[in-house]
Scaffold this active site. Structure first.
Site, PDB file in Angstrom:
ATOM      1  N   CYS A   7       2.325 -10.506 -27.363  1.00 24.33           N
ATOM      2  CA  CYS A   7       3.238  -9.866 -27.625  1.00 24.33           C
ATOM      3  C   CYS A   7       4.429 -10.564 -28.309  1.00 24.33           C
ATOM      4  CB  CYS A   7       3.575  -8.781 -26.516  1.00 24.33           C
ATOM      5  SG  CYS A   7       6.018 -10.503 -25.638  1.00 24.33           S
ATOM      6  N   CYS A  42       6.956 -13.184 -27.237  1.00 19.15           N
ATOM      7  CA  CYS A  42       6.203 -14.409 -26.448  1.00 19.15           C
ATOM      8  C   CYS A  42       5.522 -15.128 -28.356  1.00 19.15           C
ATOM      9  CB  CYS A  42       4.461 -13.652 -25.591  1.00 19.15           C
ATOM     10  SG  CYS A  42       5.393 -13.590 -23.803  1.00 19.15           S
ATOM     11  N   GLU A  52       3.405 -17.015 -20.809  1.00 19.68           N
ATOM     12  CA  GLU A  52       3.624 -17.270 -22.113  1.00 19.68           C
ATOM     13  C   GLU A  52       4.972 -17.859 -21.906  1.00 19.68           C
ATOM     14  OE1 GLU A  52       0.835 -14.011 -23.570  1.00 19.68           O
ATOM     15  OE2 GLU A  52       2.692 -14.369 -22.387  1.00 19.68           O
ATOM     16  N   HIS A  94       6.707 -13.593 -19.380  1.00 14.18           N
ATOM     17  CA  HIS A  94       5.913 -13.123 -19.539  1.00 14.18           C
ATOM     18  C   HIS A  94       4.836 -14.412 -18.845  1.00 14.18           C
ATOM     19  CE1 HIS A  94       6.255  -9.856 -22.410  1.00 14.18           C
ATOM     20  NE2 HIS A  94       6.840  -9.440 -21.422  1.00 14.18           N
TER      21      HIS A  94
END
Length: 153
Positions: free
Chosen positions: A83, A86, A55, A53
């Site tokens: 999410c 993360c 992040e 992801h």
């Protein structure tokens, strides 16, 4: 020193790069002492890696840049509410401030579905700001998913 909106525009550039790579367009940057020390955008499809992801990519980039995992004092700018995975990484990395664009009502773990930062109160809780360039962040996501729907017709 740039404003939150100016830093978020740079995170949006990362999201645009993800869009061009046919990845969900989420982008992130990490800033420490007014310098960008980490950048990332989604690479989940390309790398076949669920943890890739924006992040996580930005956190890893910043850690490489500093030579340490502890990102105390840093601010993470991301175009979409993180999410749960993360959010956990943000907590673990000790980022001091989290700034995000659009809420994620389906998977967000800051203010939407799960309140991860409420469950893990500690000494290094980040300050949270939301809604910075929210419209631009949402519009990019809408454009991406509209394109995907057209491709799947």
């Amino acid at each position: 020193m740039l404003s939150d909106a100016e830093y978020m525009r740079i995170a949006l550039e990362e999201a645009e790069a993800a869009f061009e790579e046919n990845e969900v367009p989420v982008g992130a940057i990490i800033v420490l002492n007014s310098q960008i020390i980490g950048r990332g955008h989604n690479h989940r499809e390309e790398r076949h890696d669920i943890s890739s992801h924006a992040e996580i990519e930005a956190l890893k980039d910043a850690a490489r840049h500093l030579g340490r995992w502890d990102l105390s004092g840093a601010t993470l700018y991301v175009t979409l509410e993180p999410c749960l995975m993360c959010s956990g990484a943000i907590i673990q990395s000790r980022v001091s401030r989290l700034v995000f664009g659009a809420d994620d009502p389906d998977r967000g773990a800051v203010v939407s579905k799960v309140l991860a930062f409420e469950h893990f109160k500690g000494d290094s809780d980040p300050l949270i700001s939301r809604g910075i360039l929210e419209k631009e962040s949402k519009d990019l996501l809408k454009r991406f998913f509209s394109k995907k729907r057209e491709e799947n017709k």
